[in-house]
Design a protein around this motif. Structure first.
Motif, short mmCIF file in Angstrom:
data_model
loop_
_atom_site.label_atom_id
_atom_site.label_comp_id
_atom_site.label_asym_id
_atom_site.label_seq_id
_atom_site.Cartn_x
_atom_site.Cartn_y
_atom_site.Cartn_z
N GLY A 141 54.82 -17.63 -118.47
CA GLY A 141 54.28 -18.95 -118.70
C GLY A 141 55.09 -19.76 -119.69
N LEU A 142 55.55 -19.11 -120.76
CA LEU A 142 56.32 -19.80 -121.79
C LEU A 142 57.70 -20.22 -121.28
N THR A 143 58.30 -19.40 -120.43
CA THR A 143 59.66 -19.66 -119.94
C THR A 143 59.70 -20.32 -118.57
N ASP A 144 58.52 -20.45 -117.95
CA ASP A 144 58.43 -20.98 -116.58
C ASP A 144 59.30 -20.16 -115.62
N GLN A 145 59.23 -18.85 -115.79
CA GLN A 145 60.01 -17.93 -114.95
C GLN A 145 59.08 -16.90 -114.30
N PRO A 146 58.52 -17.22 -113.12
CA PRO A 146 57.63 -16.27 -112.46
C PRO A 146 58.28 -14.93 -112.16
N ALA A 147 59.62 -14.92 -112.07
CA ALA A 147 60.31 -13.66 -111.77
C ALA A 147 60.07 -12.63 -112.86
N VAL A 148 59.91 -13.08 -114.10
CA VAL A 148 59.64 -12.15 -115.21
C VAL A 148 58.35 -11.38 -114.94
N LEU A 149 57.33 -12.10 -114.53
CA LEU A 149 56.04 -11.48 -114.24
C LEU A 149 56.12 -10.61 -112.99
N ALA A 150 56.81 -11.09 -111.97
CA ALA A 150 56.91 -10.33 -110.72
C ALA A 150 57.57 -8.98 -110.95
N TRP A 151 58.69 -8.98 -111.65
CA TRP A 151 59.40 -7.71 -111.88
C TRP A 151 58.68 -6.83 -112.89
N ALA A 152 57.96 -7.43 -113.82
CA ALA A 152 57.15 -6.63 -114.75
C ALA A 152 56.05 -5.90 -113.98
N LEU A 153 55.48 -6.56 -112.99
CA LEU A 153 54.44 -5.92 -112.18
C LEU A 153 55.02 -4.83 -111.29
N VAL A 154 56.26 -5.02 -110.83
CA VAL A 154 56.94 -3.95 -110.09
C VAL A 154 57.10 -2.73 -110.99
N PHE A 155 57.55 -2.98 -112.22
CA PHE A 155 57.70 -1.90 -113.21
C PHE A 155 56.36 -1.23 -113.48
N LEU A 156 55.31 -2.04 -113.60
CA LEU A 156 53.98 -1.51 -113.89
C LEU A 156 53.48 -0.65 -112.75
N ALA A 157 53.70 -1.10 -111.52
CA ALA A 157 53.29 -0.30 -110.37
C ALA A 157 54.03 1.04 -110.36
N ALA A 158 55.31 1.01 -110.72
CA ALA A 158 56.11 2.24 -110.72
C ALA A 158 55.61 3.23 -111.77
N ILE A 159 55.36 2.76 -112.99
CA ILE A 159 54.92 3.69 -114.04
C ILE A 159 53.48 4.14 -113.79
N TRP A 200 49.10 -18.70 -104.52
CA TRP A 200 48.70 -20.11 -104.52
C TRP A 200 49.59 -21.03 -105.33
N THR A 201 50.14 -20.54 -106.44
CA THR A 201 50.73 -21.44 -107.43
C THR A 201 52.20 -21.21 -107.69
N SER A 202 52.64 -19.97 -107.73
CA SER A 202 54.00 -19.66 -108.12
C SER A 202 55.02 -20.28 -107.17
N PRO A 203 56.05 -20.93 -107.71
CA PRO A 203 57.07 -21.55 -106.85
C PRO A 203 58.08 -20.56 -106.31
N SER A 204 58.08 -19.33 -106.82
CA SER A 204 59.06 -18.34 -106.37
C SER A 204 58.51 -16.94 -106.54
N ASN A 205 59.21 -15.98 -105.91
CA ASN A 205 58.84 -14.55 -105.99
C ASN A 205 57.41 -14.31 -105.52
N ASN A 206 56.95 -15.10 -104.57
CA ASN A 206 55.55 -15.01 -104.15
C ASN A 206 55.20 -13.66 -103.57
N HIS A 207 55.96 -13.23 -102.57
CA HIS A 207 55.62 -11.99 -101.89
C HIS A 207 55.82 -10.78 -102.80
N LEU A 208 56.90 -10.78 -103.56
CA LEU A 208 57.15 -9.67 -104.47
C LEU A 208 56.06 -9.57 -105.52
#
Length: 207
Positions: free
Chosen positions: A166-184, A107-115
């Motif tokens: 949220g602090l850096t306004d970089q949704p990619a940080v969260l997206a890739w962290a969740l990829v890492f989380l899914a992997a571990i 709904w909100t993220s301007p980028s990395n939506n699908h990932l």
């Protein structure tokens, strides 16, 4: 890894637990209230893009998760019911957090939506499988408490990543962290399956 902090947190929360018990508040009430708080924050703030407020509030609620257990021990109410209720509602709380993050990307993220959305949902499913594997193993009289990413680690990764994003306004940080989380989480699931399998093989070989 982070389970060692529970003893420290129990000592910190002991005065609060005594105060709540004096007010007539039960451990079950704290468990339910904490879960409802997590659900409300995760499904209200994250979808709106309020990652900073959401992660901070959820972090506070998560770190008070041992408060109900401390209250139960002080009041002599520790037992199977409290453990069952706490574990069951933990799954609801975890689900709300990852659904909230998936909704943020949808709904909100301007980028990395699908990932981000895919990784959040994968983290949700794999996290539930990790928890179920341990519960099922223990229900069969086996040990399933192994792996690199238990619940505390999964929550820390997701909430810290949400705060940084949220602090850096970089949704990619969260997206890739969740990829890492899914992997571990997937690695942890395999570790638990393998651990339980080895126990059944040993039991089968015993005379």
């Amino acid at each position: 890894m982070l389970n060692g902090l529970r003893g420290v947190m129990a000592k910190i929360f002991t005065p609060i637990a005594r105060f709540l018990l004096k007010l007539g508040i039960t451990p079950d009430a704290v468990t339910v209230a904490g879960t409802l708080g997590v659900i409300a924050v995760a499904l209200w703030l994250f979808p709106q893009g309020n990652l900073i407020a959401g992660s901070l509030l959820l972090g506070l609620l998560v770190f008070t998760d041992s408060l109900d257990g401390t209250m139960a021990r002080l009041s002599g109410r520790s037992g199977p019911w409290g453990a069952f209720l706490d574990s069951t509602l933990d799954r609801l709380a975890d689900g709300a957090i990852f659904v909230g993050l998936a909704m943020y990307f949808a709904w909100t993220s301007p980028s990395n939506n699908h990932l981000g959305m895919s990784a959040a949902l994968a983290s949700l499913v794999l996290g539930l499988c990790v928890s179920y594997a341990r519960a099922r193993a223990e229900g069969l009289g086996l040990d399933g408490n192994v792996g690199i990413a238990e619940r505390p680690e999964r929550l820390v990764v997701s909430l810290v990543a949400a705060l940084i994003a949220g602090l850096t306004d970089q949704p990619a940080v969260l997206a890739w962290a969740l990829v890492f989380l899914a992997a571990i989480s997937a690695v942890t699931l395999v570790q638990r399956i393998t651990h339980v399998r080895s126990q059944t093989l040993v039991a089968r070989e015993e005379p």
